[in-house]
Motif scaffolding. Sequence first.
Motif, short mmCIF file in Angstrom:
data_model
loop_
_atom_site.label_atom_id
_atom_site.label_comp_id
_atom_site.label_asym_id
_atom_site.label_seq_id
_atom_site.Cartn_x
_atom_site.Cartn_y
_atom_site.Cartn_z
N LEU A 65 -2.67 -27.88 -13.21
CA LEU A 65 -2.14 -29.18 -13.60
C LEU A 65 -3.25 -30.18 -13.91
CD1 LEU A 65 0.84 -29.56 -11.11
CD2 LEU A 65 0.92 -28.92 -13.53
N GLY A 66 -4.34 -30.10 -13.17
CA GLY A 66 -5.43 -31.05 -13.34
C GLY A 66 -6.31 -30.77 -14.53
N GLU A 67 -6.60 -29.49 -14.76
CA GLU A 67 -7.53 -29.13 -15.84
C GLU A 67 -6.83 -28.44 -16.99
OE1 GLU A 67 -10.37 -26.71 -13.85
OE2 GLU A 67 -10.79 -28.23 -12.35
N GLY A 68 -5.99 -27.48 -16.68
CA GLY A 68 -5.35 -26.68 -17.72
C GLY A 68 -4.48 -27.49 -18.66
N VAL A 69 -3.69 -28.39 -18.10
CA VAL A 69 -2.81 -29.21 -18.95
C VAL A 69 -3.64 -30.16 -19.80
CG1 VAL A 69 -0.96 -30.94 -18.94
CG2 VAL A 69 -0.82 -28.97 -17.41
N ALA A 70 -4.69 -30.74 -19.21
CA ALA A 70 -5.55 -31.65 -19.97
C ALA A 70 -6.24 -30.90 -21.12
CB ALA A 70 -6.58 -32.30 -19.06
N ASP A 71 -6.73 -29.69 -20.82
CA ASP A 71 -7.36 -28.88 -21.87
C ASP A 71 -6.36 -28.53 -22.96
OD1 ASP A 71 -9.71 -28.99 -20.43
OD2 ASP A 71 -9.52 -26.95 -19.61
N PHE A 72 -5.15 -28.17 -22.54
CA PHE A 72 -4.11 -27.83 -23.51
C PHE A 72 -3.78 -29.04 -24.38
CE2 PHE A 72 0.38 -27.69 -24.71
CZ PHE A 72 0.42 -26.50 -25.42
N ASN A 73 -3.60 -30.20 -23.74
CA ASN A 73 -3.27 -31.41 -24.49
C ASN A 73 -4.40 -31.78 -25.45
OD1 ASN A 73 -0.71 -31.79 -23.49
ND2 ASN A 73 -1.37 -33.10 -21.82
N ALA A 74 -5.65 -31.57 -25.05
CA ALA A 74 -6.78 -31.84 -25.95
C ALA A 74 -6.73 -30.91 -27.16
CB ALA A 74 -8.10 -31.68 -25.21
N ALA A 75 -6.40 -29.65 -26.94
CA ALA A 75 -6.29 -28.70 -28.04
C ALA A 75 -5.14 -29.07 -28.96
CB ALA A 75 -6.10 -27.28 -27.50
N ALA A 77 -3.99 -32.12 -29.38
CA ALA A 77 -4.41 -33.33 -30.07
C ALA A 77 -5.33 -32.98 -31.25
CB ALA A 77 -5.11 -34.28 -29.12
N ASP A 78 -6.18 -31.99 -31.06
CA ASP A 78 -7.05 -31.54 -32.15
C ASP A 78 -6.23 -31.04 -33.33
OD1 ASP A 78 -9.30 -32.20 -30.72
OD2 ASP A 78 -9.71 -30.14 -30.07
N LEU A 79 -5.06 -30.49 -33.04
CA LEU A 79 -4.17 -30.00 -34.09
C LEU A 79 -3.26 -31.10 -34.64
CD1 LEU A 79 -3.13 -26.60 -32.48
CD2 LEU A 79 -4.75 -26.95 -34.35
N LYS A 80 -3.39 -32.30 -34.05
CA LYS A 80 -2.57 -33.46 -34.42
C LYS A 80 -1.08 -33.21 -34.22
CE LYS A 80 -5.93 -35.33 -37.69
NZ LYS A 80 -6.92 -35.47 -36.71
N ALA A 81 -0.79 -32.55 -33.10
CA ALA A 81 0.59 -32.31 -32.69
C ALA A 81 0.86 -33.16 -31.45
CB ALA A 81 0.81 -30.83 -32.39
N GLY A 82 2.10 -33.30 -31.05
CA GLY A 82 2.44 -34.08 -29.88
C GLY A 82 1.97 -33.42 -28.60
N ALA A 83 1.58 -34.20 -27.61
CA ALA A 83 1.09 -33.69 -26.34
C ALA A 83 2.26 -33.29 -25.45
CB ALA A 83 0.24 -34.74 -25.64
N VAL A 84 1.99 -32.41 -24.51
CA VAL A 84 2.97 -32.01 -23.50
C VAL A 84 2.78 -32.93 -22.30
CG1 VAL A 84 3.69 -30.18 -21.92
CG2 VAL A 84 2.94 -29.62 -24.25
N VAL A 85 3.86 -33.56 -21.83
CA VAL A 85 3.78 -34.43 -20.68
C VAL A 85 4.69 -33.89 -19.60
CG1 VAL A 85 3.19 -36.50 -21.99
CG2 VAL A 85 5.57 -35.94 -21.62
N GLY A 86 4.36 -34.18 -18.36
CA GLY A 86 5.17 -33.63 -17.28
C GLY A 86 5.22 -34.51 -16.10
#
Length: 86
Positions: A65-75, A77-86
Motif C-alpha cells: 500500500l505504501g510503495e506499490g500503489v504509489a509506484d503503480f500510480n506513477a506509472a 500518470a506517465d501513461l496519462k491515465a487516471g490514478a487508482v485511489v483507495g
Amino acid sequence: MSWSPLDAKTSFDRLRFPTRLNAKLVGLINVVTGADAAPTRQAYDVFEHLSAQVDAQLDTLESILGEGVADFNAAVADLKAGAVVG
C-alpha cells in the motif's frame, strides 16, 4: 495452484486444501474460549507463532500500500491515465 476459500464447493473440499492463516486463528480462538481453564502453554506458543505470521503479512500489506500503489500510480500518470485511489 493457488487455493481460495471460494473454491470449496462442499465442506469436504476444505479438507483437500491447505488451511489459511485466518482459519488457524479461528481454530485457536475456539480452543481457548471453549476451555474451562486458562489457556495452555501450547496455546500461547501457537498464538506467538501465528501472531508472527500475521505481523509478516501486515508488513507486506503495508509495503504494497505504501510503495506499490504509489509506484503503480506513477506509472499510470506517465501513461496519462487516471490514478487508482483507495
